[in-house]
Design an enzyme around this catalytic site. Structure first.
Site, short mmCIF file in Angstrom:
data_model
loop_
_atom_site.label_atom_id
_atom_site.label_comp_id
_atom_site.label_asym_id
_atom_site.label_seq_id
_atom_site.Cartn_x
_atom_site.Cartn_y
_atom_site.Cartn_z
CD GLU A 1 0.36 -1.06 -4.12
OE1 GLU A 1 0.92 0.05 -4.20
OE2 GLU A 1 -0.46 -1.32 -3.22
CD GLU B 1 0.84 -3.68 0.42
OE1 GLU B 1 0.41 -2.52 0.53
OE2 GLU B 1 1.86 -3.96 -0.22
C1 BGP Z 1 1.00 0.29 -0.75
C2 BGP Z 1 2.44 -0.15 -0.90
C3 BGP Z 1 3.18 -0.28 0.40
C4 BGP Z 1 2.79 0.70 1.48
C5 BGP Z 1 1.29 0.94 1.54
C6 BGP Z 1 0.85 2.08 2.44
O1 BGP Z 1 0.61 0.99 -1.88
O2 BGP Z 1 2.54 -1.39 -1.56
O3 BGP Z 1 4.52 -0.28 0.10
O4 BGP Z 1 3.59 1.79 1.48
O5 BGP Z 1 0.74 1.18 0.27
O6 BGP Z 1 0.92 3.30 1.78
P1 BGP Z 1 1.76 4.55 2.28
O7 BGP Z 1 3.02 3.99 2.79
O8 BGP Z 1 1.94 5.40 1.10
O9 BGP Z 1 0.90 5.19 3.32
#
Ligand code: BGP
Length: 462
Positions: A166, A366
């Site tokens: 990302e 993800e």
């Molecule tokens: C994505 C990232 C992850 C993870 C996920 C969930 O953007 O790659 O590292 O954190 O989001 O988001 P958050 O943890 O902000 O709820």
């Protein structure tokens, strides 16, 4: 209708070094370690990355647990701040090499294909302080050196590499929307950082190619969080606004990664607005020549867009000069995270990649739902009954399956995340895992979704 996936489909989940390992035996700090040390109140319940889910000490047990719920693949990242002793000479810490070797060997032993990422927002703070981090092309070269060192050390066993997770989040979080340290609002720097991250990815791919790792069966890709942009209406103005949002937030990395060049219209707008990056012919050639072998797509939420209605009165350039975000009435929302739930977008992504990006091989790297207070769903046996997560995954898989049936070249699905892990400033507020973590005791327990996932992988669908 049965939702069935092919035999060699990859199933698993993703985490990252900084969110899982903990800071044990780590001698350098990342921007997040540093931010926590200077401003712990910026993190939910003042919980920082110090222990995280203790993966550094418990990886053997953790990986075995993941295997037990059906994984045939798993993503984590190598922390620049753990591996490298000297950022300029690329000298490494032997104990870090030992740790990552052991994680990789364990994955292979368990027949879980390791996907290894090289940057998950965790720039060494020293490189920010000395050079301005990703604002600097010297840091691009230091990253290339770090990446090359990783290939040299681990590519005999790691066949799936990822240059960045990302990268757009570095741009928006650190330079536009102030949700990651150093929390700047600076359009010109944001745009340069976006360019430098693209260049860094291409340089790492170049190094990978030059050393012949492809010949040993290695592949290298990038993980992008795509937020398909949907216009509020079919009006020309709304559509134009959505196109710009798509160009900046998605295609600025997607086009370069797959096609080797930035969207022409974006370059024209940035140039007209006097914020275009500094680039050279030689660098643009490197970007052109070093596209990815495959894509990882993180999908959480769409972006709804309408034409600019609010007055643009920012002291600096921001992409939102050309559009407003649109709160669609009646949208489904995950109230814990504030993100819209819109599973059909995963199908739209699949078709977009099929039709506009050479049908390049890709996987969902993800997808997931973060929920606060999951302990209240514990049954008498102590298992968290997270049916909402099962339903969330099912809905997304159905749309993914439809895209695959229509010819999109998707080879896997990873949930965020295997074991509840630390998040960037939400810390342990929202839980995403198949496996619950008791933060105090570090006891890990499989949730209902984990047992369900095992069955799903055995049946190759549902
Ligand atoms: C994505 C990232 C992850 C993870 C996920 C969930 O953007 O790659 O590292 O954190 O989001 O988001 P958050 O943890 O902000 O709820």
């Amino acid at each position: 209708m049965k939702c069935e996936f092919k035999k060699d489909f990859l199933w698993g989940a993703a985490t990252s070094g900084p969110q899982a390992e903990g800071r044990f035996e780590k001698h350098h700090d990342s921007v997040f370690d540093y931010w926590y040390d200077i401003e712990p109140e910026a993190f939910f319940d003042r919980v920082g990355p110090n222990v995280a889910s203790n993966f550094y000490n418990s990886y053997k047990k953790d990986l075995a647990m993941m295997k037990s719920i059906g994984f045939n693949s798993f993503r984590t990242s190598i922390q620049w701040t753990r591996l490298i002793k000297d950022f300029e000479t690329f000298e490494v810490y032997p104990e870090a090499v030992k740790f990552y070797n052991s994680v990789i060997d364990e994955c292979i032993e368990l027949e879980m294909e390791p996907f290894i990422n090289l940057h998950h927002f965790d720039l060494p703070i020293e490189l920010y302080k000395k050079y301005g981090g990703w604002e600097s092309k010297h840091v691009v070269d230091l990253y290339e050196g770090f990446a090359s060192k990783c290939f040299e050390l681990f590519s005999d066993r790691v066949k799936h590499w990822i240059t960045f997770n990302e990268p757009i989040v570095v741009v928006e979080g650190e330079y536009l929307w102030r949700f990651h340290y150093p929390k700047l609002v600076d359009g010109k720097k944001a745009v340069q950082v976006a360019y430098n991250l693209n260049l860094a990815s291409a340089k790492a791919i170049n190094a990978f190619k030059k050393r012949g790792y492809h010949k040993e069966g290695g592949k290298i890709g990038i993980v992008l969080n795509l937020t398909p942009s949907y216009p509020r209406s079919n009006s020309m103005e709304d559509k134009k606004a959505a196109d710009f949002a798509d160009m900046f937030y998605n295609r600025m990395f997607l086009d370069t990664a797959v096609k080797g060049s930035f969207p022409k219209e974006l370059v024209e707008v940035l140039d007209k607005d006097n914020v275009l990056w500094d680039s050279s012919e030689k660098e643009l050639e490197i970007i052109k020549e070093n596209t990815v072998d495959y894509l990882g797509i993180n999908y959480y939420q769409p972006r709804r867009v309408k034409e600019k209605e609010k007055l643009y009165d920012m002291p600096t350039w921001i992409p939102e000069k050309y559009f407003d975000n649109y709160i669609m009435p009646g949208r489904r929302i995950n109230k814990h995270r504030g993100w819209e739930i819109y599973p059909k977008a995963i199908y739209d992504i699949a078709i977009n990649i099929r039709d506009n990006y050479n049908n390049i091989p890709w996987y969902i790297s993800e997808n997931g739902i973060g929920v606060e207070g999951e302990e209240k769903f514990k049954n008498e046996e102590g298992v968290i009954e997270d049916d909402y997560r099962i339903n969330f995954i099912k809905e997304h898989l159905q749309f993914l399956n439809k895209g695959i049936k229509e010819g999109s070249n998707c080879f896997g699905y990873h949930l965020w995340t295997p074991i509840d892990c630390w998040s960037w400033s939400n810390a342990y507020k929202n839980r995403y895992g198949f496996i619950a973590l008791d933060l105090k005791t570090q006891i890990k327990t499989i949730k209902k979704s984990g047992y369900w996932f095992k069955k799903l992988t055995e049946n190759r669908g549902f």
